[in-house]
Design a protein around this motif. Structure first.
Motif, PDB file in Angstrom:
ATOM      1  N   LEU A 336       0.820  -1.208   0.000  1.00  0.00           N
ATOM      2  CA  LEU A 336       0.000   0.000   0.000  1.00  0.00           C
ATOM      3  C   LEU A 336       0.855   1.261   0.000  1.00  0.00           C
ATOM      4  O   LEU A 336       0.590   2.219  -0.733  1.00  0.00           O
ATOM      5  N   VAL A 337       1.913   1.263   0.813  1.00  0.00           N
ATOM      6  CA  VAL A 337       2.797   2.434   0.893  1.00  0.00           C
ATOM      7  C   VAL A 337       3.498   2.668  -0.433  1.00  0.00           C
ATOM      8  O   VAL A 337       3.571   3.805  -0.929  1.00  0.00           O
ATOM      9  N   ILE A 338       4.036   1.613  -1.038  1.00  0.00           N
ATOM     10  CA  ILE A 338       4.750   1.773  -2.307  1.00  0.00           C
ATOM     11  C   ILE A 338       3.787   2.228  -3.396  1.00  0.00           C
ATOM     12  O   ILE A 338       4.106   3.104  -4.212  1.00  0.00           O
ATOM     13  N   GLY A 339       2.596   1.617  -3.429  1.00  0.00           N
ATOM     14  CA  GLY A 339       1.620   2.019  -4.441  1.00  0.00           C
ATOM     15  C   GLY A 339       1.274   3.493  -4.343  1.00  0.00           C
ATOM     16  O   GLY A 339       1.197   4.210  -5.360  1.00  0.00           O
ATOM     17  N   ALA A 340       1.066   3.966  -3.121  1.00  0.00           N
ATOM     18  CA  ALA A 340       0.761   5.385  -2.936  1.00  0.00           C
ATOM     19  C   ALA A 340       1.933   6.259  -3.352  1.00  0.00           C
ATOM     20  O   ALA A 340       1.748   7.320  -3.983  1.00  0.00           O
ATOM     21  N   ALA A 341       3.168   5.840  -3.028  1.00  0.00           N
ATOM     22  CA  ALA A 341       4.351   6.615  -3.387  1.00  0.00           C
ATOM     23  C   ALA A 341       4.515   6.711  -4.895  1.00  0.00           C
ATOM     24  O   ALA A 341       4.894   7.764  -5.431  1.00  0.00           O
ATOM     25  N   VAL A 342       4.236   5.619  -5.605  1.00  0.00           N
ATOM     26  CA  VAL A 342       4.344   5.632  -7.063  1.00  0.00           C
ATOM     27  C   VAL A 342       3.356   6.636  -7.656  1.00  0.00           C
ATOM     28  O   VAL A 342       3.685   7.430  -8.553  1.00  0.00           O
ATOM     29  N   LYS A 343       2.105   6.626  -7.163  1.00  0.00           N
ATOM     30  CA  LYS A 343       1.080   7.522  -7.691  1.00  0.00           C
ATOM     31  C   LYS A 343       1.394   8.981  -7.382  1.00  0.00           C
ATOM     32  O   LYS A 343       1.133   9.880  -8.204  1.00  0.00           O
ATOM     33  N   LEU A 344       1.974   9.250  -6.208  1.00  0.00           N
ATOM     34  CA  LEU A 344       2.199  10.632  -5.790  1.00  0.00           C
ATOM     35  C   LEU A 344       3.434  11.254  -6.415  1.00  0.00           C
ATOM     36  O   LEU A 344       3.554  12.482  -6.487  1.00  0.00           O
ATOM     37  N   THR A 345       4.396  10.452  -6.840  1.00  0.00           N
ATOM     38  CA  THR A 345       5.682  10.987  -7.310  1.00  0.00           C
ATOM     39  C   THR A 345       5.773  11.104  -8.825  1.00  0.00           C
ATOM     40  O   THR A 345       6.709  11.718  -9.335  1.00  0.00           O
ATOM     41  N   SER A 346       4.837  10.526  -9.558  1.00  0.00           N
ATOM     42  CA  SER A 346       4.895  10.623 -11.022  1.00  0.00           C
ATOM     43  C   SER A 346       3.536  10.289 -11.609  1.00  0.00           C
ATOM     44  O   SER A 346       2.788   9.483 -11.044  1.00  0.00           O
ATOM     45  N   PRO A 347       3.192  10.913 -12.736  1.00  0.00           N
ATOM     46  CA  PRO A 347       1.912  10.606 -13.369  1.00  0.00           C
ATOM     47  C   PRO A 347       1.936   9.230 -14.017  1.00  0.00           C
ATOM     48  O   PRO A 347       2.972   8.777 -14.499  1.00  0.00           O
ATOM     49  N   GLY A 348       0.780   8.585 -14.033  1.00  0.00           N
ATOM     50  CA  GLY A 348       0.704   7.276 -14.653  1.00  0.00           C
ATOM     51  C   GLY A 348       0.142   6.249 -13.702  1.00  0.00           C
ATOM     52  O   GLY A 348      -0.098   6.522 -12.519  1.00  0.00           O
ATOM     53  N   PRO A 349      -0.063   5.025 -14.187  1.00  0.00           N
ATOM     54  CA  PRO A 349      -0.650   3.974 -13.353  1.00  0.00           C
ATOM     55  C   PRO A 349       0.320   3.502 -12.270  1.00  0.00           C
ATOM     56  O   PRO A 349       1.540   3.676 -12.382  1.00  0.00           O
ATOM     57  N   MET A 350      -0.235   2.919 -11.234  1.00  0.00           N
ATOM     58  CA  MET A 350       0.584   2.395 -10.142  1.00  0.00           C
ATOM     59  C   MET A 350       1.286   1.105 -10.559  1.00  0.00           C
ATOM     60  O   MET A 350       2.457   0.889 -10.242  1.00  0.00           O
ATOM     61  N   ILE A 351       0.575   0.244 -11.294  1.00  0.00           N
ATOM     62  CA  ILE A 351       1.103  -1.060 -11.697  1.00  0.00           C
ATOM     63  C   ILE A 351       1.472  -1.032 -13.176  1.00  0.00           C
ATOM     64  O   ILE A 351       0.692  -0.570 -14.014  1.00  0.00           O
ATOM     65  N   PHE A 352       2.656  -1.507 -13.487  1.00  0.00           N
ATOM     66  CA  PHE A 352       3.118  -1.636 -14.866  1.00  0.00           C
ATOM     67  C   PHE A 352       2.887  -3.078 -15.296  1.00  0.00           C
ATOM     68  O   PHE A 352       3.355  -4.016 -14.659  1.00  0.00           O
ATOM     69  N   ARG A 353       2.152  -3.282 -16.374  1.00  0.00           N
ATOM     70  CA  ARG A 353       1.882  -4.612 -16.913  1.00  0.00           C
ATOM     71  C   ARG A 353       2.670  -4.800 -18.195  1.00  0.00           C
ATOM     72  O   ARG A 353       2.616  -3.958 -19.087  1.00  0.00           O
ATOM     73  N   GLN A 354       3.383  -5.915 -18.255  1.00  0.00           N
ATOM     74  CA  GLN A 354       4.195  -6.178 -19.444  1.00  0.00           C
ATOM     75  C   GLN A 354       4.062  -7.646 -19.837  1.00  0.00           C
ATOM     76  O   GLN A 354       4.038  -8.530 -18.982  1.00  0.00           O
ATOM     77  N   ARG A 355       3.992  -7.882 -21.141  1.00  0.00           N
ATOM     78  CA  ARG A 355       3.908  -9.261 -21.640  1.00  0.00           C
ATOM     79  C   ARG A 355       5.283  -9.928 -21.553  1.00  0.00           C
ATOM     80  O   ARG A 355       6.298  -9.353 -21.930  1.00  0.00           O
ATOM     81  N   ARG A 356       5.297 -11.122 -21.036  1.00  0.00           N
ATOM     82  CA  ARG A 356       6.517 -11.929 -20.959  1.00  0.00           C
ATOM     83  C   ARG A 356       6.195 -13.342 -21.443  1.00  0.00           C
ATOM     84  O   ARG A 356       5.020 -13.703 -21.586  1.00  0.00           O
ATOM     85  N   TYR A 357       7.248 -14.151 -21.640  1.00  0.00           N
ATOM     86  CA  TYR A 357       7.048 -15.564 -21.945  1.00  0.00           C
ATOM     87  C   TYR A 357       6.921 -16.325 -20.629  1.00  0.00           C
ATOM     88  O   TYR A 357       7.747 -16.186 -19.736  1.00  0.00           O
ATOM     89  N   GLY A 358       5.905 -17.154 -20.533  1.00  0.00           N
ATOM     90  CA  GLY A 358       5.708 -17.975 -19.351  1.00  0.00           C
ATOM     91  C   GLY A 358       6.007 -19.431 -19.642  1.00  0.00           C
ATOM     92  O   GLY A 358       6.836 -19.764 -20.497  1.00  0.00           O
ATOM     93  N   LEU A 359       5.324 -20.318 -18.917  1.00  0.00           N
ATOM     94  CA  LEU A 359       5.513 -21.751 -19.091  1.00  0.00           C
ATOM     95  C   LEU A 359       5.231 -22.156 -20.536  1.00  0.00           C
ATOM     96  O   LEU A 359       4.221 -21.755 -21.123  1.00  0.00           O
TER      97      LEU A 359
END
Length: 506
Positions: A336-359
């Motif tokens: 919760l603390v990190i998520g809030a810090a990300v939102k307060l310090t820069s514009p954009g979403p809190m979570i970055f989603r990226q496609r990777r290769y899985g199993l």
């Protein structure tokens, strides 16, 4: 640090056994701190009669030792409390699962030069099992539900019970009238790399009951790479030698391309009573979890397979889910603390989603706390570099401490990732490196991990050269070859240490 099979001491030369050359000694390779025993050496104990220890070691490691660990706890619980409570039963099941991976079944048939080493490994494994049970009990808050006197007694009594069980079975097998105790004379056809490895296995494993006599090879002794006196003759002379010297076992280690010679050799040996074994020259392959299997009764051999087949996969997944739930229960305020810090310090979403290769190379979506001002997920992705201008005000701190990876514990619960495994690369990087590095895609035979064997061995962060990526992949493949629950525990511990002092993180 030993994470797979234990190193085997070099054989002492005899009048029949050749002195291994420096090149031959490299038959067991060291990559980082991983000690790999060649496939043929591991196969050796499986190539013969009842007295050879590998099947019994496997039986003890997989079934008998775990059952003895759990049964000892249940018997003591009945003596202490008059019953086996549900909680004690759960502890017994947990100990059963851990024992198959943390205890060494090779205590059977010990000879003196191996005794202290095996006892030390056994003690370390038992200590790790007790620590794991205590740790899980402490983290979950249910540790007080078991009687401490019962637990301490179990921790003290079980090792002697296991040692006595091993000693009794070892004595029984060695005195059995159905076991041949005299060493059998054995020859090897073909002084190949696999043939030399097999000869060393015979010299270092007295319980194989094989007396290596020498090689038969059509090449000149100077071309075989072995001592000239160890070459007994050409292949055409083998049948006569076997009859006149009472040779009981013949191991053919010729390359697979030598089929006509092998057929002619087998035809010449029809008039002997010697047992004949064919040892495929598997050194031509890069083996990943090599083993024998059958399909509808037809024997097949696995050359490249996942280490998480059958029960191993169940244990791996169960450990991932349990550990991920425990960690998330502890760190949710941090999230919760990190998520809030990300939102307060820069514009954009809190979570970055990226496609990777899985199993199996399937696309998955991986979560991270956003640490950059860009959201790259296309065909061209630039790796993070030191003092990267794209980092957010807290991005450098998040990446250096790996706090940006914490949302991936949710990926673990989703079944997309594992806690320990090869780190997933961006899809664009996968497509780039799969064309440049041999065996690159083999790392995707398992779920990608939040941390991995390569990362705790110095290959964390930017891979700015092809050589660095090749070394990272080499560690990933070694993880597949040598996986164990104990190895996962070591990697998790090393990760916690490396995060605080790794200069490669940025």
């Amino acid at each position: 640090m030993d994470v797979g099979e234990q190193p085997v001491a070099e054989p002492q030369p005899t009048k029949h056994a050749p002195v291994p050359t420096k090149k031959e000694r490299r038959g067991t390779e060291v990559v980082g701190s991983v000690y790999r025993v060649p496939w043929v050496t591991r196969l050796g104990p499986r190539l013969g009669a009842l007295e050879r220890s590998a099947p019994l070691v496997t039986l003890f490691k997989s079934i008998i030792d775990p059952l003895a660990v759990a049964a000892t706890l249940f018997v003591l619980a009945y003596l202490f409390e008059g019953e086996v409570s549900g909680f004690v039963f759960c502890v017994g099941v947990l100990a059963f699962l851990l024992a198959g991976y943390l205890l060494d079944g090779a205590l059977l048939f010990l000879h003196r030069r191996q005794l202290w080493r095996e006892l030390l490994l056994f003690a370390v494994g038992w200590g790790a099992l007790i620590a794991a049970v205590v740790g899980i009990g402490w983290v979950s808050g249910v540790g007080d539900l078991i009687d401490r006197r019962l637990f301490i007694t179990w921790a003290i009594v079980t090792p002697p019970v296991l040692l006595a069980l091993h000693a009794a079975v070892s004595l029984l097998v060695q005195r059995s009238p159905y076991v041949e105790h005299r060493p059998q004379a054995a020859v090897i056809v073909g002084a190949t790399q696999s043939g030399r490895a097999l000869a060393r296995a015979m010299a270092t494993e007295p319980l194989l009951r094989l007396n290596f006599v020498g090689y038969f090879d059509d090449r000149a002794a100077s071309r075989t790479g072995v001592a000239p006196e160890s070459v007994l003759g050409k292949m055409s002379e083998l049948a006569a030698y076997v009859e006149s010297h009472n040779v009981r076992a013949i191991y053919i280690t010729l390359p697979m391309t030598s089929q006509p010679r092998i057929l002619a050799l087998l035809d010449a040996l029809r008039d002997t009573t010697a047992s004949v074994y064919f040892v495929p020259d598997m050194f031509v392959f890069d083996l990943i979890q090599a083993r024998f299997d059958h399909v509808g009764g037809i024997p097949v051999m696995s050359v490249c397979d996942s280490p998480f087949a059958g029960l191993s996969g169940l244990v791996k997944r169960a450990s991932d889910v349990v550990l991920a739930l425990l960690i998330l229960a502890l760190i949710w305020p941090v999230l919760l603390v990190i998520g809030a810090a990300v939102k307060l310090t820069s514009p954009g979403p809190m979570i970055f989603r990226q496609r990777r290769y899985g199993l199996d190379g399937q696309d998955i979506v991986v979560y991270k706390f956003r640490s950059m001002t860009v959201m790259e997920d296309g065909e061209n992705i630039r790796q993070a570099v030191r003092n990267d201008q794209r980092l957010t005000p807290i991005g450098s701190f998040l990446r250096k401490t790996s706090l940006d990876e914490l949302p991936q514990f949710i990926n673990v619960l989703q079944g997309r990732m594992s806690i320990v495994g090869p780190r997933p690369h961006a899809t664009a990087h996968n497509e780039q490196y799969r064309k440049l590095i041999k065996g690159y895609m083999v790392r995707h035979k398992v779920r990608p991990g939040i941390t991995g064997w390569a990362q705790v061995n110095g290959f964390r962060g930017e891979t700015d050269t092809l050589e660095k990526m090749e070394q990272r992949i080499a560690y990933d493949l070694d993880y597949l070859r040598n996986w164990s629950l104990w190895l996962d525990m070591q990697i998790v511990f090393k990760t916690a240490v490396a995060v605080l002092r790794d200069p490669a993180a940025y």
